[in-house]
Write a protein that holds these residues in place. Sequence first.
Motif, PDB file in Angstrom:
ATOM      1  N   LEU A   5      26.891  52.541  34.975  1.00  0.00           N
ATOM      2  CA  LEU A   5      26.163  52.769  33.735  1.00  0.00           C
ATOM      3  C   LEU A   5      25.954  51.473  32.964  1.00  0.00           C
ATOM      4  O   LEU A   5      24.882  51.234  32.413  1.00  0.00           O
ATOM      5  CB  LEU A   5      26.910  53.792  32.871  1.00  0.00           C
ATOM      6  CG  LEU A   5      26.885  55.232  33.379  1.00  0.00           C
ATOM      7  CD1 LEU A   5      27.775  56.124  32.522  1.00  0.00           C
ATOM      8  CD2 LEU A   5      25.460  55.781  33.376  1.00  0.00           C
ATOM      9  N   HIS A   6      26.976  50.624  32.924  1.00  0.00           N
ATOM     10  CA  HIS A   6      26.853  49.375  32.182  1.00  0.00           C
ATOM     11  C   HIS A   6      26.021  48.330  32.912  1.00  0.00           C
ATOM     12  O   HIS A   6      25.528  47.382  32.297  1.00  0.00           O
ATOM     13  CB  HIS A   6      28.244  48.820  31.856  1.00  0.00           C
ATOM     14  CG  HIS A   6      28.929  49.551  30.750  1.00  0.00           C
ATOM     15  ND1 HIS A   6      29.768  50.622  30.969  1.00  0.00           N
ATOM     16  CD2 HIS A   6      28.892  49.397  29.404  1.00  0.00           C
ATOM     17  CE1 HIS A   6      30.218  51.068  29.818  1.00  0.00           C
ATOM     18  NE2 HIS A   6      29.698  50.353  28.855  1.00  0.00           N
ATOM     19  N   GLU A   7      25.866  48.491  34.214  1.00  0.00           N
ATOM     20  CA  GLU A   7      24.996  47.588  34.972  1.00  0.00           C
ATOM     21  C   GLU A   7      23.554  48.095  35.003  1.00  0.00           C
ATOM     22  O   GLU A   7      22.708  47.543  35.694  1.00  0.00           O
ATOM     23  CB  GLU A   7      25.511  47.435  36.413  1.00  0.00           C
ATOM     24  CG  GLU A   7      26.787  46.628  36.547  1.00  0.00           C
ATOM     25  CD  GLU A   7      26.570  45.135  36.345  1.00  0.00           C
ATOM     26  OE1 GLU A   7      25.400  44.714  36.201  1.00  0.00           O
ATOM     27  OE2 GLU A   7      27.571  44.398  36.339  1.00  0.00           O
ATOM     28  N   THR A  66      34.759  45.207  29.444  1.00  0.00           N
ATOM     29  CA  THR A  66      34.223  44.010  30.087  1.00  0.00           C
ATOM     30  C   THR A  66      32.701  43.941  29.990  1.00  0.00           C
ATOM     31  O   THR A  66      32.115  42.935  30.395  1.00  0.00           O
ATOM     32  CB  THR A  66      34.622  43.958  31.573  1.00  0.00           C
ATOM     33  OG1 THR A  66      34.045  45.078  32.272  1.00  0.00           O
ATOM     34  CG2 THR A  66      36.131  43.994  31.739  1.00  0.00           C
ATOM     35  N   TYR A  67      32.077  44.987  29.465  1.00  0.00           N
ATOM     36  CA  TYR A  67      30.623  45.004  29.308  1.00  0.00           C
ATOM     37  C   TYR A  67      30.179  45.114  27.851  1.00  0.00           C
ATOM     38  O   TYR A  67      29.250  44.434  27.433  1.00  0.00           O
ATOM     39  CB  TYR A  67      30.012  46.184  30.085  1.00  0.00           C
ATOM     40  CG  TYR A  67      29.992  45.987  31.580  1.00  0.00           C
ATOM     41  CD1 TYR A  67      28.964  45.271  32.187  1.00  0.00           C
ATOM     42  CD2 TYR A  67      31.003  46.498  32.380  1.00  0.00           C
ATOM     43  CE1 TYR A  67      28.945  45.089  33.557  1.00  0.00           C
ATOM     44  CE2 TYR A  67      30.982  46.323  33.755  1.00  0.00           C
ATOM     45  CZ  TYR A  67      29.948  45.622  34.343  1.00  0.00           C
ATOM     46  OH  TYR A  67      29.931  45.427  35.702  1.00  0.00           O
ATOM     47  N   ASN A  68      30.804  45.978  27.098  1.00  0.00           N
ATOM     48  CA  ASN A  68      30.332  46.268  25.746  1.00  0.00           C
ATOM     49  C   ASN A  68      31.514  46.478  24.802  1.00  0.00           C
ATOM     50  O   ASN A  68      31.766  47.587  24.346  1.00  0.00           O
ATOM     51  CB  ASN A  68      29.443  47.521  25.780  1.00  0.00           C
ATOM     52  CG  ASN A  68      28.643  47.698  24.514  1.00  0.00           C
ATOM     53  OD1 ASN A  68      28.551  46.791  23.697  1.00  0.00           O
ATOM     54  ND2 ASN A  68      28.066  48.869  24.341  1.00  0.00           N
ATOM     55  N   ILE A  88      30.918  36.878  23.968  1.00  0.00           N
ATOM     56  CA  ILE A  88      31.625  36.247  25.080  1.00  0.00           C
ATOM     57  C   ILE A  88      31.234  36.921  26.391  1.00  0.00           C
ATOM     58  O   ILE A  88      30.981  36.256  27.411  1.00  0.00           O
ATOM     59  CB  ILE A  88      33.149  36.330  24.856  1.00  0.00           C
ATOM     60  CG1 ILE A  88      33.546  35.514  23.620  1.00  0.00           C
ATOM     61  CG2 ILE A  88      33.902  35.834  26.088  1.00  0.00           C
ATOM     62  CD1 ILE A  88      35.001  35.663  23.222  1.00  0.00           C
ATOM     63  N   VAL A  89      31.166  38.258  26.384  1.00  0.00           N
ATOM     64  CA  VAL A  89      30.756  39.000  27.573  1.00  0.00           C
ATOM     65  C   VAL A  89      29.322  38.640  27.962  1.00  0.00           C
ATOM     66  O   VAL A  89      29.003  38.465  29.143  1.00  0.00           O
ATOM     67  CB  VAL A  89      30.888  40.517  27.321  1.00  0.00           C
ATOM     68  CG1 VAL A  89      30.191  41.319  28.413  1.00  0.00           C
ATOM     69  CG2 VAL A  89      32.361  40.916  27.248  1.00  0.00           C
ATOM     70  N   ALA A  90      28.435  38.531  26.969  1.00  0.00           N
ATOM     71  CA  ALA A  90      27.052  38.158  27.253  1.00  0.00           C
ATOM     72  C   ALA A  90      26.975  36.768  27.879  1.00  0.00           C
ATOM     73  O   ALA A  90      26.176  36.518  28.784  1.00  0.00           O
ATOM     74  CB  ALA A  90      26.226  38.198  25.964  1.00  0.00           C
TER      75      ALA A  90
END
Length: 414
Positions: free
Chosen positions: A188-190, A229-231, A294-296
Amino acid sequence: MTTLSVVIPAYNEEDGIAAIVERVLAIEPELPKYGVDALECIVVDDGSRDRTAEIVRRYVPRVRLIQQPNKGYGGALKTGFQAASGELLGFLDADSTYPPEYFPQMCRVALDGADLVIGSRMAGATSEMPLVRRIGNFIFANLLSLVAGVRISDSASGQRVIRREVLPILYPLPDTLDFTPAMSTRALHENLRMVEVPIPYKERSGRSKLSVVRDGLRFFKSIVWTALTYNPVRIFGGIGALLLLLSMLVMVLAFGLQAFGIDSVVSFPRLFGALVLAVAGVTLYTTGTSFSYIVALFHKRPIRQGMFGPRGNGRKIEKHYWWLGILAVLLGVALYVAAVAFDLTNPALQVSWFAPVVSALMVLTGVQLVSAWSLARVLAELSAREGLAARDLTGNSVSDVAANAESVRTAAVS
């Protein structure tokens, strides 16, 4: 030529392995009707101590048997995927709880463009799932829907079809039973196209290997940590927003009790508790937005929208942190000056501590907001640096990377 490779992880499944293998092999004549030319069946014996491997050998060469020391449910599936040759990768449990007869239909959905097809046990088909596990699946599905912003009914289904080319995007995945919820969260996050197909579910005979408490906690941690790790702002922001709501409720309670004559004066302990909750809420939300940048930077993609608005669109509150922070500092200082001027800090007063404490909390909150804005701006500049440098060197229009980076920078500084 399209091949479906079905991987069956098996650990001490001598009572049911033959039945599920025969049911998988029986779907082969149906597959061409759905656009699949061939079937590959792989059984991964994950360190079984019974006759599982011996039984599977009866079906060789129609079935490939892989034996390995016990690596766990996810570890067995990954071993099977490595050995598989098909463009479509399917898997299901060895205990006949899932219906392999639905693989042809699921393959059609995958060939029509879905990256991940999930056989949903919660989407309306007949299910013999015990009530406790049904409740658990409902909770985890809604948790995943909340953190990912996409509605899903079954986050942990053990029957799926995956397009091989998206496997590197889904990895890394755990070796344990939380393999499936982690896969759903990552997909979903990808922004992979994930489609659910309703399937019937039959409860296994005998004792399940799933521990409701231990594996339930593992599923919860897997969904939350993968989402972080994504949002991160969706997790931290959600908790922060909850604390802010509690703060407002405590504040309303404090003044409400006084207004209705239940308390003769406004309860200062309640007001102080409300302020602490508010400060904690702001701190958590700003921490989440900082982590998002940071994740971005790590993923080299625009940041995701937080708790408000669609992902990637809408105004982001973090670009207002700087003036909100300065305002909080000024109000905090003004409050303290006013308290001194009106002698509200006189030690003789019962609540002489209140105004200085509120002032300090407001100043600290302001500093937190300004610091978070500064960090977001620096991280946004770093995210944009590579793409903008490429644009300056080539003199061409901004590339996709530069455009993405520029959108990250603009979100923070505009």
